[in-house]
Write a protein that holds these residues in place. Sequence first.
Motif, PDB file in Angstrom:
ATOM      1  N   TRP A 183       0.931  -1.213   0.031  1.00 55.43           N
ATOM      2  CA  TRP A 183       0.031  -0.046   0.094  1.00 55.43           C
ATOM      3  C   TRP A 183       0.955   1.374  -0.040  1.00 55.43           C
ATOM      4  O   TRP A 183       0.347   2.351  -0.685  1.00 55.43           O
ATOM      5  N   ALA A 184       1.755   1.293   1.025  1.00 50.59           N
ATOM      6  CA  ALA A 184       2.824   2.342   0.949  1.00 50.59           C
ATOM      7  C   ALA A 184       3.470   2.714  -0.517  1.00 50.59           C
ATOM      8  O   ALA A 184       3.469   3.760  -1.008  1.00 50.59           O
ATOM      9  N   ILE A 185       4.021   1.560  -1.214  1.00 55.49           N
ATOM     10  CA  ILE A 185       4.698   1.913  -2.570  1.00 55.49           C
ATOM     11  C   ILE A 185       3.644   2.436  -3.464  1.00 55.49           C
ATOM     12  O   ILE A 185       3.779   3.448  -4.333  1.00 55.49           O
ATOM     13  N   GLU A 186       2.338   1.593  -3.529  1.00 54.01           N
ATOM     14  CA  GLU A 186       1.349   1.986  -4.463  1.00 54.01           C
ATOM     15  C   GLU A 186       0.803   3.641  -4.270  1.00 54.01           C
ATOM     16  O   GLU A 186       0.835   4.367  -5.147  1.00 54.01           O
ATOM     17  N   THR A 187       0.949   4.106  -2.765  1.00 53.08           N
ATOM     18  CA  THR A 187       0.355   5.153  -2.803  1.00 53.08           C
ATOM     19  C   THR A 187       1.690   6.333  -2.919  1.00 53.08           C
ATOM     20  O   THR A 187       1.233   7.496  -3.519  1.00 53.08           O
ATOM     21  N   LEU A 188       2.970   6.172  -2.912  1.00 50.68           N
ATOM     22  CA  LEU A 188       3.743   6.997  -3.409  1.00 50.68           C
ATOM     23  C   LEU A 188       3.586   7.159  -4.995  1.00 50.68           C
ATOM     24  O   LEU A 188       3.829   8.147  -5.299  1.00 50.68           O
ATOM     25  N   VAL A 189       3.337   5.932  -5.592  1.00 50.17           N
ATOM     26  CA  VAL A 189       3.299   6.246  -7.123  1.00 50.17           C
ATOM     27  C   VAL A 189       2.430   6.874  -7.384  1.00 50.17           C
ATOM     28  O   VAL A 189       2.292   7.652  -8.489  1.00 50.17           O
ATOM     29  N   ALA A 190       0.963   6.679  -6.938  1.00 47.02           N
ATOM     30  CA  ALA A 190      -0.111   7.188  -7.257  1.00 47.02           C
ATOM     31  C   ALA A 190      -0.160   8.705  -7.111  1.00 47.02           C
ATOM     32  O   ALA A 190      -0.696   9.440  -7.850  1.00 47.02           O
ATOM     33  N   THR A 191       0.097   9.262  -5.796  1.00 47.84           N
ATOM     34  CA  THR A 191       0.389  10.509  -5.574  1.00 47.84           C
ATOM     35  C   THR A 191       1.339  11.224  -6.447  1.00 47.84           C
ATOM     36  O   THR A 191       1.269  12.356  -6.865  1.00 47.84           O
ATOM     37  N   THR A 192       2.293  10.540  -6.714  1.00 45.96           N
ATOM     38  CA  THR A 192       3.343  11.090  -7.958  1.00 45.96           C
ATOM     39  C   THR A 192       2.337  11.688  -9.236  1.00 45.96           C
ATOM     40  O   THR A 192       2.709  12.533  -9.941  1.00 45.96           O
ATOM     41  N   LEU A 193       1.783  10.483  -9.845  1.00 43.10           N
ATOM     42  CA  LEU A 193       0.829  10.913 -10.819  1.00 43.10           C
ATOM     43  C   LEU A 193      -0.039  11.898 -10.919  1.00 43.10           C
ATOM     44  O   LEU A 193      -0.211  12.665 -11.687  1.00 43.10           O
ATOM     45  N   LEU A 194      -0.765  11.967  -9.518  1.00 41.94           N
ATOM     46  CA  LEU A 194      -1.702  13.097  -9.258  1.00 41.94           C
ATOM     47  C   LEU A 194      -1.191  14.322  -9.150  1.00 41.94           C
ATOM     48  O   LEU A 194      -1.698  15.321  -9.618  1.00 41.94           O
ATOM     49  N   GLY A 221       7.837  15.374   2.934  1.00 42.34           N
ATOM     50  CA  GLY A 221       8.652  14.525   3.983  1.00 42.34           C
ATOM     51  C   GLY A 221       8.411  13.006   3.308  1.00 42.34           C
ATOM     52  O   GLY A 221       9.881  12.268   3.327  1.00 42.34           O
ATOM     53  N   LEU A 222       7.217  12.495   3.073  1.00 39.08           N
ATOM     54  CA  LEU A 222       7.309  11.231   2.548  1.00 39.08           C
ATOM     55  C   LEU A 222       7.621  10.936   1.090  1.00 39.08           C
ATOM     56  O   LEU A 222       8.155   9.849   0.605  1.00 39.08           O
ATOM     57  N   HIS A 223       7.759  12.134   0.691  1.00 41.59           N
ATOM     58  CA  HIS A 223       8.430  11.942  -0.980  1.00 41.59           C
ATOM     59  C   HIS A 223       9.965  12.697  -1.186  1.00 41.59           C
ATOM     60  O   HIS A 223      10.190  13.479  -1.992  1.00 41.59           O
ATOM     61  N   TRP A 224      10.417  12.746   0.038  1.00 43.24           N
ATOM     62  CA  TRP A 224      11.837  13.494  -0.026  1.00 43.24           C
ATOM     63  C   TRP A 224      12.952  13.309  -1.312  1.00 43.24           C
ATOM     64  O   TRP A 224      13.525  14.036  -1.470  1.00 43.24           O
ATOM     65  N   PHE A 225      12.828  12.061  -1.679  1.00 43.89           N
ATOM     66  CA  PHE A 225      13.521  11.812  -2.663  1.00 43.89           C
ATOM     67  C   PHE A 225      12.890  11.902  -4.060  1.00 43.89           C
ATOM     68  O   PHE A 225      13.650  11.576  -4.915  1.00 43.89           O
ATOM     69  N   ASN A 226      11.856  12.529  -4.129  1.00 44.25           N
ATOM     70  CA  ASN A 226      10.835  12.405  -5.324  1.00 44.25           C
ATOM     71  C   ASN A 226      11.056  14.112  -6.126  1.00 44.25           C
ATOM     72  O   ASN A 226      10.576  14.997  -5.356  1.00 44.25           O
ATOM     73  N   PRO A 227      11.946  14.010  -7.069  1.00 47.71           N
ATOM     74  CA  PRO A 227      11.803  15.687  -7.952  1.00 47.71           C
ATOM     75  C   PRO A 227      10.283  16.046  -8.126  1.00 47.71           C
ATOM     76  O   PRO A 227      10.118  17.599  -8.103  1.00 47.71           O
ATOM     77  N   VAL A 228       9.350  15.558  -8.530  1.00 47.56           N
ATOM     78  CA  VAL A 228       8.239  15.777  -8.620  1.00 47.56           C
ATOM     79  C   VAL A 228       7.540  16.420  -7.555  1.00 47.56           C
ATOM     80  O   VAL A 228       6.803  17.464  -7.641  1.00 47.56           O
ATOM     81  N   ALA A 229       7.674  15.700  -6.466  1.00 51.66           N
ATOM     82  CA  ALA A 229       7.021  16.118  -5.239  1.00 51.66           C
ATOM     83  C   ALA A 229       7.571  17.750  -4.530  1.00 51.66           C
ATOM     84  O   ALA A 229       6.983  18.529  -4.468  1.00 51.66           O
ATOM     85  N   TRP A 230       8.866  17.903  -5.089  1.00 55.77           N
ATOM     86  CA  TRP A 230       9.499  19.235  -4.690  1.00 55.77           C
ATOM     87  C   TRP A 230       9.011  20.304  -5.647  1.00 55.77           C
ATOM     88  O   TRP A 230       8.720  21.520  -5.193  1.00 55.77           O
TER      89      TRP A 230
END
Length: 508
Positions: free
Chosen positions: A4-15, A199-208
Amino acid sequence: MSAWAIETLVATTLLMLLVLAIRAPVRRTFGPAVAYLLWLLPMGRMILPPLPERWRGGGEAVIAIVPEDLTIYLGEPVATLPVAPETGLGWPAWAAIAWIGGAAAFIGWHIVSHSRFCARLQASARRSVGLAQGRVEMIESDAAAGPLAFGVLRKYVAFPADFAERYDDLERDLALAHELGHHARGDLIANWAALVMLGLHWFNPVAWAAYRAFRADQEMACDAMVLAGRHPALRHAYGRAIVKSAHGGMVSATCHLHSINEIKGRLRMLTKHRRPSRAQRWGGMAGIGALTLAGLALTASGTGAAEELKANVAERTGVDIDRIELPRLAQLPAIPSPPPVVAPEAAKEPRRVVVLRTRDTERGQWPKREELSGPEQERVDRSIAEAEKAREYAKEVMANAPKVETLRCGGDGQMTTRAVTADGSASIIVCKDRIERIAAEAKARAERAEIVARATDTSGKATALASIRTARRSIESNRNLSDEQRAKALAGLDQAMAQIERDHNGHY
């Protein structure tokens, strides 16, 4: 839980990518406030739990990865699937440890830095004034580089020590309205929620990139709220306040008027004098609601899209997401609850209840009430007598009310006149022709007002350009900015001037 955590990180990135793509056209069509609401979509997906098992669609059984090499034979061996050893931590576990450690460090650092910054503001406060009926405290502090709002449970608005010297009266009022608007809209709470998500997406450039866009949309929505219903001439003063506050440094959890990020977009928005209509705003919010429901339904854990994503990951990496075990976090100490607030004991007095019954309108009588004695009975009888007297008076007023007639009176008198009929009763005459004449005059005034509005729009363009030129001079002489920040801000202002010229020419 790990799947669920991995799916959530991927899904929120797409959104997030979806919101980044549509936020600009939504802001131009429906206004900054509606564009700001778009960020509820990835936030809602972040807290969405997995779908219950009974809601999920059926699918083909997936071959589980067994703790040994698996060879598939179709006449000749065509595939061998390696697996992680039975003992020790594999790379998925180490990746999970790095993710959780980075998120904890990011959020902890922001909590500590924000607490220290707020302590510096309060320690160096020179003056304190209560606002909004005491719900917000305004302070002047040497630690504030520009106007800002902070605090969730206890709300503050901070201004620099030279606030009265750098800003005129109108600029001070608009800056204060902006910071109070952040508190009224709950933007401080939204900032903390966005920081946790970052913070949960700290590694994700899309989140920044999404976080920077979120803060820009937040400021433009607050700007639109402050300027709503105000005269367009105030936009020049508001632009001056923003430029005077321009500064590169900011604390993420607070709401700054002086953030230099997106200053070009904020100043360009000040040239837009037309507010979206009520229908446009409601249509935009309805569209966002439908988009939110569709996005959450398509990306929820347990849906066909999520299961297909997990299957693709397993096929390319040889790792079954459902079998990844995240390390357990240490249990945090319980936060002690505050002592209960005990109200002072009120003086004990005997409580008394008086029961009244309403009048029976069909029979015109008062039904039998409970027998009372002493002062209570006298009080009830007096109330009944006063109600009866009021009823008779109302009947008399209705009987003597004047009649209303519609006639053509002629002349230039008032729209209504009073007259007395042959039977001695009063009447009010509504002069239809005079009302039509006044309506025609109002239409002519409206046409003249439209001409004035066009002239005002032209004047607004000149005012906006003058404001940006003033901004250029102020930024060029601002010693608080680095060369890179100054060059970036000046380039943005030049683009804003060019955009104002294109918008004005395209409108007319």
